[in-house]
Enzyme design. Sequence first.
Site, PDB file in Angstrom:
ATOM      1  N   ASP A  44       0.880  -1.100   0.085  1.00  0.00           N
ATOM      2  CA  ASP A  44      -0.055   0.096  -0.049  1.00  0.00           C
ATOM      3  C   ASP A  44       0.835   1.135  -0.107  1.00  0.00           C
ATOM      4  O   ASP A  44       1.910   1.289  -0.397  1.00  0.00           O
ATOM      5  CB  ASP A  44      -0.786   0.180   1.157  1.00  0.00           C
ATOM      6  CG  ASP A  44      -2.310   0.621   0.998  1.00  0.00           C
ATOM      7  OD1 ASP A  44      -2.466   1.798   0.928  1.00  0.00           O
ATOM      8  OD2 ASP A  44      -3.158  -0.109   0.785  1.00  0.00           O
ATOM      9  N   HIS A 270      -3.998   6.009   3.114  1.00  0.00           N
ATOM     10  CA  HIS A 270      -4.921   4.907   2.790  1.00  0.00           C
ATOM     11  C   HIS A 270      -4.395   3.687   3.557  1.00  0.00           C
ATOM     12  O   HIS A 270      -5.008   2.726   3.909  1.00  0.00           O
ATOM     13  CB  HIS A 270      -4.681   4.591   1.172  1.00  0.00           C
ATOM     14  CG  HIS A 270      -5.440   3.749   0.628  1.00  0.00           C
ATOM     15  ND1 HIS A 270      -5.038   2.467   0.183  1.00  0.00           N
ATOM     16  CD2 HIS A 270      -6.686   3.842  -0.187  1.00  0.00           C
ATOM     17  CE1 HIS A 270      -6.198   1.884  -0.314  1.00  0.00           C
ATOM     18  NE2 HIS A 270      -7.010   2.624  -0.894  1.00  0.00           N
ATOM     19  N   SER A 460     -10.960  -1.093  -1.614  1.00  0.00           N
ATOM     20  CA  SER A 460      -9.750  -0.966  -0.863  1.00  0.00           C
ATOM     21  C   SER A 460      -9.880  -1.363   0.623  1.00  0.00           C
ATOM     22  O   SER A 460      -9.102  -1.872   1.370  1.00  0.00           O
ATOM     23  CB  SER A 460      -9.256   0.377  -0.957  1.00  0.00           C
ATOM     24  OG  SER A 460      -8.597   0.823  -2.261  1.00  0.00           O
TER      25      SER A 460
END
Length: 632
Positions: A44, A270, A460
Amino acid sequence: MSTTLQEDEFPVWALVPKKETGITNFLAKNPLYDGRNVTIAIFDSGVDPGAPGLKVTSEGKPKVIARYDCSGAGDVDTSTVVTPEGNKIKGLSGRTLVIPSTWKNPTEKYHIGIKNAFELYTKNVQKRIEEEKKEKQWDPLHKPLLSKAIMEQQNFNNEFDPSKVTLTRNQKLKKDDLDSTVEALQNLEKKYKFITPVYDCIVFHDGVQWLACLDTSEMGDLASCKLMGEFSEDPVNNFDYITAADRMSYSFNVHNDGDVLEIVSLGSSHGTHVSAIAAGYFPDEPDRNGVAPGAQIISLTIGDSRLETMETGTAVVRAMIKVMELRKKFNIDVINMSYGEHSNWSHAGRVGDIMNDVIDKYAVTWVASAGNHGPALCTIGAPPDISKTTIIGVGAYVSPDMMTTEYSMLQKLPGNTYTWSSRGPTIDGGRGISVCAPGGAITSVPGYLLRGSQLMNGTSMSAPHVAGATAVLISGLKGKAIDTCPYLIKRAMENTASYNDKIDHFSQGHGLLQVDKAFDYLTQYYTEQESYVKFMVSCSIQGHSVNGNKGIHIRNAIENKVVDCVIIVEPVFLNNVDVDADRKINFQMSLCLTSDVSWVLVPKYLELMYMARNFNIKVDPSGLSPGVHTTT
């Protein structure tokens, strides 16, 4: 009349949904199977080890145990070696760096480099720092000067109005000077540009390990800066924040005998949010826990901060190599990849081959987001849409509890997949989505955002839910001394998922993940001969140039032509090269082939041994109504 809602009535458990997939009930029955003894590799944008829920596991172990920047954005050339004069060395910035007396360096050799600080910061933090610096350093000097100049200009114009008074030569010069001063100061305000900080980097070996220091003082005062070893050697102490205010975490890795310093920082929020869904642990607020609170995390950054955190093939390959290198050292059993790109092809070449090697040779279960390009068909992104079907692709589901708690909707609606969740099939006929899972959560984000949590949604968010569930399943299998296999885990999830006839078939895959049923499947069927075997299925349509597809995908069925297809099925053992020859010789399966629709004709039987077998089928679309039709 008002209604009072008691604090204990707020459904905190719905902020990180777990009931929908059976996680809550499963962990209530099996508290020791909470992901302990399992490590999840997070491909990520980076993970903040200081974020809420990401400090320790349910056993009190460090949660984030290694951090690597595989993009290369944090690499610093530290091949320049210097020796101190007294207790001082000259950095590449030109600053004099004072070596603290507490540092131990038997060789007296220091590797030095230099790093633009903004290469370590996100865009939002850069903007915040620029604004703070302007407010504290520029405005206190500039604004009084500008105010004074404007006041003097106004006073002069009030006293000597050019429309009423003829100015003398000295008065004209005075007026021009005042006007020019105001204009210059105003232009400086408009063109203000913050000078980016530059940090000297120092690396040396203390006789035991490599140590590194970042001169965040910008004055050579190394005693005020933190000296750290590699993060994986001491995850609790070997990370820091560039400054206390910015909350941008960083850590180090040293390569090539000190010639390269890898500074690991955060590319976006994220990766931290994803990690908290998969494995967050809140000892005082267990309802906020992630899916596998006992699991540990390895952060492998594939988002390049120089490219707005977009991943590159090189970064993904480097991350996979790290997994293969560290598989046994850190018990890496699961990969979560909530990253990907829309794909117009299904063969990822060398990158796809290495992905399959990670699964086939190292027994790592790979979970990936399906993409957010729905609701159109064939919008599955890479990596689920690659040449082999060993990756678990995940679609995004929203439950009634999520609707009211996370999104503050006025009423609950029936559970469904999100409209934007990508749909199958893949271009080459694969399903694309294995299962679906909750695709939203309110949970931890990095400290630099200056908030503890926030709502994010997407596939996600559904992928780490499944990755955490995988860690829970593997934790349980290890607790029962059962060997794990990514093929069997994927099959167990697919065969026990809860399929909903009222939800779009192409968005839910086999259905909503059900962990308790998947675990029962695993413990019941792990002794079967096919449990550690994947079945390579290759489909070819006769008369077409495209061969080797994962399924049969006909886009021009409106022509109403009967299509002849050749199907090749080949069983392959996990870690095939090392499998005992007797297991391959004794492998035998007598299969019945069935079709639940009249427009697909298949043979009745297939005797399968450890080799590729082929058979033919016919697809006759002539009686079908316009629209999309699917069967297995």
